[in-house]
Design an enzyme around this catalytic site. Structure first.
Site, PDB file in Angstrom:
ATOM      1  N   ARG A  55       3.065   4.961  18.216  1.00 36.94           N
ATOM      2  CA  ARG A  55       2.097   4.848  17.103  1.00 36.94           C
ATOM      3  C   ARG A  55       1.127   3.696  17.390  1.00 36.94           C
ATOM      4  O   ARG A  55      -0.061   3.792  17.162  1.00 36.94           O
ATOM      5  CB  ARG A  55       2.807   4.564  15.779  1.00 36.94           C
ATOM      6  N   GLN A  85      -1.595   2.224   2.558  1.00 37.92           N
ATOM      7  CA  GLN A  85      -0.241   2.593   3.000  1.00 37.92           C
ATOM      8  C   GLN A  85      -0.224   2.685   4.512  1.00 37.92           C
ATOM      9  O   GLN A  85       0.834   2.877   5.115  1.00 37.92           O
ATOM     10  CB  GLN A  85       0.147   3.968   2.437  1.00 37.92           C
ATOM     11  N   ASN A  86      -1.392   2.592   5.136  1.00 40.94           N
ATOM     12  CA  ASN A  86      -1.474   2.815   6.585  1.00 40.94           C
ATOM     13  C   ASN A  86      -0.994   1.591   7.355  1.00 40.94           C
ATOM     14  O   ASN A  86      -1.223   0.452   6.949  1.00 40.94           O
ATOM     15  CB  ASN A  86      -2.909   3.162   6.987  1.00 40.94           C
ATOM     16  N   HIS A 103       2.872  -0.944   3.333  1.00 40.93           N
ATOM     17  CA  HIS A 103       3.921  -0.395   4.214  1.00 40.93           C
ATOM     18  C   HIS A 103       4.009  -1.138   5.550  1.00 40.93           C
ATOM     19  O   HIS A 103       4.581  -0.622   6.504  1.00 40.93           O
ATOM     20  CB  HIS A 103       3.693   1.103   4.453  1.00 40.93           C
TER      21      HIS A 103
END
Ligand code: OAD
Length: 226
Positions: A55, A85-86, A103
Protein backbone atom coordinates in the site's frame (compact mmCIF):
# COMPACT_ATOMS: atom_id res chain seq x y z
CA UNK A 1 -18.69 29.52 7.08
CA UNK A 2 -17.28 26.58 9.04
CA UNK A 3 -16.87 23.50 6.88
CA UNK A 4 -15.99 19.96 7.94
CA UNK A 5 -15.02 17.56 5.17
CA UNK A 6 -14.64 13.79 5.48
CA UNK A 7 -12.85 11.96 2.69
CA UNK A 8 -12.67 8.25 1.92
CA UNK A 9 -10.96 5.98 -0.55
CA UNK A 10 -13.08 7.29 -3.46
CA UNK A 11 -11.21 10.61 -3.50
CA UNK A 12 -7.95 8.78 -4.23
CA UNK A 13 -9.46 6.33 -6.75
CA UNK A 14 -8.69 8.60 -9.71
CA UNK A 15 -5.10 8.83 -8.48
CA UNK A 16 -4.90 5.09 -9.10
CA UNK A 17 -5.33 3.81 -5.53
CA UNK A 18 -7.76 0.93 -5.07
CA UNK A 19 -10.82 1.47 -2.90
CA UNK A 20 -11.82 -1.18 -0.35
CA UNK A 21 -15.32 -2.35 -1.29
CA UNK A 22 -15.42 -2.14 -5.09
CA UNK A 23 -15.75 -5.43 -7.05
CA UNK A 24 -11.97 -5.36 -7.58
CA UNK A 25 -11.32 -3.56 -4.25
CA UNK A 26 -8.74 -4.37 -1.58
CA UNK A 27 -11.17 -6.32 0.61
CA UNK A 28 -12.04 -8.58 -2.35
CA UNK A 29 -8.39 -9.54 -2.75
CA UNK A 30 -7.39 -9.67 0.93
CA UNK A 31 -9.45 -10.76 3.92
CA UNK A 32 -9.77 -8.07 6.61
CA UNK A 33 -9.19 -10.82 9.20
CA UNK A 34 -5.83 -11.65 7.59
CA UNK A 35 -4.32 -8.18 7.24
CA UNK A 36 -6.22 -5.49 9.15
CA UNK A 37 -6.78 -6.62 12.73
CA UNK A 38 -4.49 -6.80 15.79
CA UNK A 39 -5.08 -10.58 15.81
CA UNK A 40 -3.84 -10.87 12.22
CA UNK A 41 -0.69 -8.98 13.15
CA UNK A 42 -0.06 -11.19 16.19
CA UNK A 43 -0.55 -14.31 14.05
CA UNK A 44 1.45 -13.33 10.97
CA UNK A 45 3.26 -9.97 11.22
CA UNK A 46 5.22 -10.61 8.01
CA UNK A 47 2.01 -10.93 5.96
CA UNK A 48 0.57 -7.75 7.47
CA UNK A 49 3.81 -5.83 6.81
CA UNK A 50 3.82 -7.10 3.21
CA UNK A 51 0.25 -5.84 2.71
CA UNK A 52 1.03 -2.36 4.07
CA UNK A 53 4.45 -2.17 2.36
CA UNK A 54 2.58 -2.69 -0.93
CA UNK A 55 0.00 0.00 0.00
CA UNK A 56 2.85 2.38 0.92
CA UNK A 57 4.62 1.80 -2.41
CA UNK A 58 1.40 2.38 -4.38
CA UNK A 59 0.63 5.56 -2.45
CA UNK A 60 4.18 6.88 -2.98
CA UNK A 61 3.80 6.39 -6.74
CA UNK A 62 0.37 8.04 -6.88
CA UNK A 63 -0.16 11.74 -7.49
CA UNK A 64 -2.86 13.95 -5.94
CA UNK A 65 -5.77 14.66 -8.27
CA UNK A 66 -7.95 17.71 -8.85
CA UNK A 67 -10.20 16.84 -5.89
CA UNK A 68 -7.28 16.82 -3.42
CA UNK A 69 -6.03 20.10 -4.89
CA UNK A 70 -9.45 21.76 -4.70
CA UNK A 71 -9.72 20.95 -0.97
CA UNK A 72 -6.25 22.40 -0.36
CA UNK A 73 -7.36 25.61 -2.11
CA UNK A 74 -10.62 25.68 -0.13
CA UNK A 75 -8.69 25.91 3.15
CA UNK A 76 -7.19 29.24 2.10
CA UNK A 77 -10.67 30.78 1.75
CA UNK A 78 -12.81 29.09 4.41
CA UNK A 79 -12.57 27.73 7.94
CA UNK A 80 -12.02 24.10 6.95
CA UNK A 81 -11.44 20.99 9.05
CA UNK A 82 -10.29 18.17 6.79
CA UNK A 83 -10.84 14.69 8.20
CA UNK A 84 -9.80 11.62 6.24
CA UNK A 85 -10.18 7.88 6.62
CA UNK A 86 -7.42 7.49 4.04
CA UNK A 87 -3.97 6.32 5.04
CA UNK A 88 -2.30 7.82 1.94
CA UNK A 89 -0.75 11.30 2.08
CA UNK A 90 -2.28 12.72 -1.09
CA UNK A 91 -4.07 15.53 0.77
CA UNK A 92 -0.77 16.70 2.25
CA UNK A 93 1.02 16.41 -1.09
CA UNK A 94 -1.74 18.52 -2.66
CA UNK A 95 -0.96 21.24 -0.09
CA UNK A 96 -3.44 20.57 2.73
CA UNK A 97 -2.14 21.14 6.24
CA UNK A 98 -3.41 19.74 9.53
CA UNK A 99 -5.19 16.80 7.91
CA UNK A 100 -6.86 14.65 10.58
CA UNK A 101 -6.09 11.00 9.77
CA UNK A 102 -8.57 9.06 11.86
CA UNK A 103 -7.37 5.69 10.50
CA UNK A 104 -3.66 6.49 10.78
CA UNK A 105 -1.07 6.91 8.07
CA UNK A 106 1.16 4.75 5.88
CA UNK A 107 3.97 7.26 6.28
CA UNK A 108 4.22 6.65 10.03
CA UNK A 109 5.44 3.73 12.11
CA UNK A 110 4.40 2.79 15.64
CA UNK A 111 6.10 0.66 18.26
CA UNK A 112 3.58 -1.72 19.81
CA UNK A 113 5.82 -2.02 22.89
CA UNK A 114 6.50 1.62 23.84
CA UNK A 115 4.08 3.62 21.58
CA UNK A 116 6.93 5.60 20.01
CA UNK A 117 6.00 6.97 16.55
CA UNK A 118 8.36 7.90 13.72
CA UNK A 119 8.45 8.32 9.92
CA UNK A 120 8.00 4.89 8.37
CA UNK A 121 10.68 3.60 6.02
CA UNK A 122 9.48 2.53 2.56
CA UNK A 123 9.69 -1.11 3.63
CA UNK A 124 8.96 -2.19 7.19
CA UNK A 125 9.63 -5.66 8.50
CA UNK A 126 8.70 -7.50 11.66
CA UNK A 127 12.31 -8.04 12.73
CA UNK A 128 13.30 -4.35 12.72
CA UNK A 129 13.94 -2.79 16.15
CA UNK A 130 12.10 0.26 17.46
CA UNK A 131 14.49 3.27 17.28
CA UNK A 132 13.46 4.30 20.81
CA UNK A 133 13.26 1.07 22.86
CA UNK A 134 14.77 -1.53 20.47
CA UNK A 135 11.79 -3.89 20.89
CA UNK A 136 11.08 -5.89 17.77
CA UNK A 137 7.42 -4.93 17.78
CA UNK A 138 7.16 -2.30 15.08
CA UNK A 139 3.94 -1.91 13.09
CA UNK A 140 2.42 0.52 10.62
CA UNK A 141 0.66 3.42 12.39
CA UNK A 142 -2.66 2.28 10.96
CA UNK A 143 -5.92 1.84 12.85
CA UNK A 144 -7.07 -1.75 12.43
CA UNK A 145 -10.54 -3.18 12.93
CA UNK A 146 -11.13 -3.48 16.65
CA UNK A 147 -8.93 -0.44 17.47
CA UNK A 148 -9.97 3.09 18.37
CA UNK A 149 -9.76 5.68 15.58
CA UNK A 150 -7.45 8.62 16.26
CA UNK A 151 -8.31 12.23 17.19
CA UNK A 152 -12.01 11.60 17.81
CA UNK A 153 -12.47 14.37 20.39
CA UNK A 154 -11.33 17.03 17.93
CA UNK A 155 -13.50 15.46 15.23
CA UNK A 156 -16.76 15.43 17.25
CA UNK A 157 -16.15 19.07 18.19
CA UNK A 158 -15.48 20.11 14.60
CA UNK A 159 -18.64 18.32 13.42
CA UNK A 160 -20.74 19.99 16.11
CA UNK A 161 -19.38 23.42 15.18
CA UNK A 162 -19.73 23.00 11.40
CA UNK A 163 -22.25 24.92 9.28
CA UNK A 164 -21.62 22.49 6.45
CA UNK A 165 -20.49 18.85 6.49
CA UNK A 166 -19.37 17.21 3.25
CA UNK A 167 -18.51 13.51 2.82
CA UNK A 168 -16.52 12.67 -0.30
CA UNK A 169 -15.89 9.22 -1.75
CA UNK A 170 -16.80 7.09 1.24
CA UNK A 171 -19.23 4.16 1.25
CA UNK A 172 -20.65 4.89 4.72
CA UNK A 173 -20.01 1.37 5.97
CA UNK A 174 -17.40 1.91 8.69
CA UNK A 175 -18.20 3.59 12.01
CA UNK A 176 -17.57 6.00 13.58
CA UNK A 177 -17.03 7.88 10.28
CA UNK A 178 -20.33 6.57 8.89
CA UNK A 179 -22.07 8.40 11.76
CA UNK A 180 -20.46 11.81 11.19
CA UNK A 181 -23.28 13.11 8.94
CA UNK A 182 -25.92 12.19 11.49
CA UNK A 183 -23.98 13.95 14.27
CA UNK A 184 -23.24 17.08 12.21
CA UNK A 185 -26.84 17.22 10.96
CA UNK A 186 -28.29 16.98 14.46
CA UNK A 187 -25.97 19.79 15.53
CA UNK A 188 -27.34 22.00 12.74
CA UNK A 189 -25.02 21.51 9.76
CA UNK A 190 -26.23 21.11 6.21
CA UNK A 191 -24.88 17.73 5.00
CA UNK A 192 -23.77 17.07 1.44
CA UNK A 193 -22.55 13.79 0.01
CA UNK A 194 -20.31 13.44 -3.06
CA UNK A 195 -19.98 9.97 -4.47
CA UNK A 196 -19.91 8.22 -7.79
CA UNK A 197 -22.49 5.69 -6.56
CA UNK A 198 -24.94 4.91 -3.75
CA UNK A 199 -23.64 4.88 -0.19
CA UNK A 200 -24.94 3.01 2.84
CA UNK A 201 -25.85 6.16 4.79
CA UNK A 202 -27.32 8.33 2.02
CA UNK A 203 -30.38 9.02 4.22
CA UNK A 204 -28.26 11.17 6.54
CA UNK A 205 -27.50 13.79 3.87
CA UNK A 206 -29.58 16.77 2.75
CA UNK A 207 -28.09 16.79 -0.70
CA UNK A 208 -26.18 14.46 -2.95
CA UNK A 209 -23.76 15.33 -5.77
CA UNK A 210 -23.21 12.35 -8.02
CA UNK A 211 -20.07 11.95 -10.13
CA UNK A 212 -16.30 11.44 -10.02
CA UNK A 213 -14.61 13.43 -7.27
CA UNK A 214 -12.04 14.96 -9.62
CA UNK A 215 -14.93 16.83 -11.25
CA UNK A 216 -17.54 17.27 -8.52
CA UNK A 217 -15.16 18.54 -5.82
CA UNK A 218 -13.52 21.34 -7.88
CA UNK A 219 -16.99 22.39 -9.17
CA UNK A 220 -18.40 22.48 -5.65
CA UNK A 221 -15.40 24.43 -4.31
CA UNK A 222 -15.74 26.93 -7.18
CA UNK A 223 -19.47 27.31 -6.41
CA UNK A 224 -18.67 28.41 -2.84
CA UNK A 225 -16.78 31.47 -4.07
CA UNK A 226 -14.35 33.42 -1.95
P1 OAD B 1 -14.86 2.13 0.38
O1 OAD B 1 -14.05 1.32 -0.56
O2 OAD B 1 -15.75 1.43 1.32
O3 OAD B 1 -15.78 3.13 -0.46
C1 OAD B 1 -15.26 3.96 -1.46
C2 OAD B 1 -16.39 4.86 -1.93
O4 OAD B 1 -15.86 5.74 -2.92
C3 OAD B 1 -17.56 4.11 -2.57
O5 OAD B 1 -18.78 4.59 -2.01
C4 OAD B 1 -17.47 4.48 -4.06
O6 OAD B 1 -18.74 4.58 -4.69
C5 OAD B 1 -16.78 5.84 -3.99
N1 OAD B 1 -15.99 6.20 -5.19
C6 OAD B 1 -15.23 5.39 -5.95
N2 OAD B 1 -14.62 6.09 -6.91
C7 OAD B 1 -15.02 7.38 -6.76
C8 OAD B 1 -14.73 8.59 -7.46
N3 OAD B 1 -13.89 8.62 -8.51
N4 OAD B 1 -15.32 9.73 -7.03
C9 OAD B 1 -16.17 9.70 -5.96
N5 OAD B 1 -16.48 8.60 -5.26
C10 OAD B 1 -15.90 7.45 -5.66
O7 OAD B 1 -13.85 3.11 1.14
P2 OAD B 1 -14.08 3.96 2.47
O8 OAD B 1 -15.51 4.36 2.63
O9 OAD B 1 -13.05 5.01 2.50
O10 OAD B 1 -10.55 1.26 7.08
O11 OAD B 1 -13.73 2.86 3.55
C11 OAD B 1 -13.75 3.21 4.90
C12 OAD B 1 -12.75 2.37 5.66
O12 OAD B 1 -13.01 0.98 5.39
C13 OAD B 1 -11.32 2.55 5.23
O13 OAD B 1 -10.71 3.66 5.82
C14 OAD B 1 -10.68 1.27 5.65
C15 OAD B 1 -11.75 0.31 5.17
O14 OAD B 1 -11.83 -0.91 5.79
C16 OAD B 1 -9.58 0.54 7.67
O15 OAD B 1 -8.76 -0.12 7.05
C17 OAD B 1 -9.61 0.61 9.18
Amino acid sequence: MRIAVLTGAGISAESGLATFRAGDGLWERHRVEDVATPEAFARDPALVHRFYNARRAKAADARPNAAHRALAALASRHDLVLITQNVDDLHERAGSRSVIHIHGSLTRALCAACAHRWDAPAVMSAGDPCPACAARAIRPDIVWFGEMPHHMEIVWEALAAADLFVAIGTSGNVYPAAGFAQHAGRCGAECIEMNIDDSANARDFDRRILGPASQTVPDWVASLGA
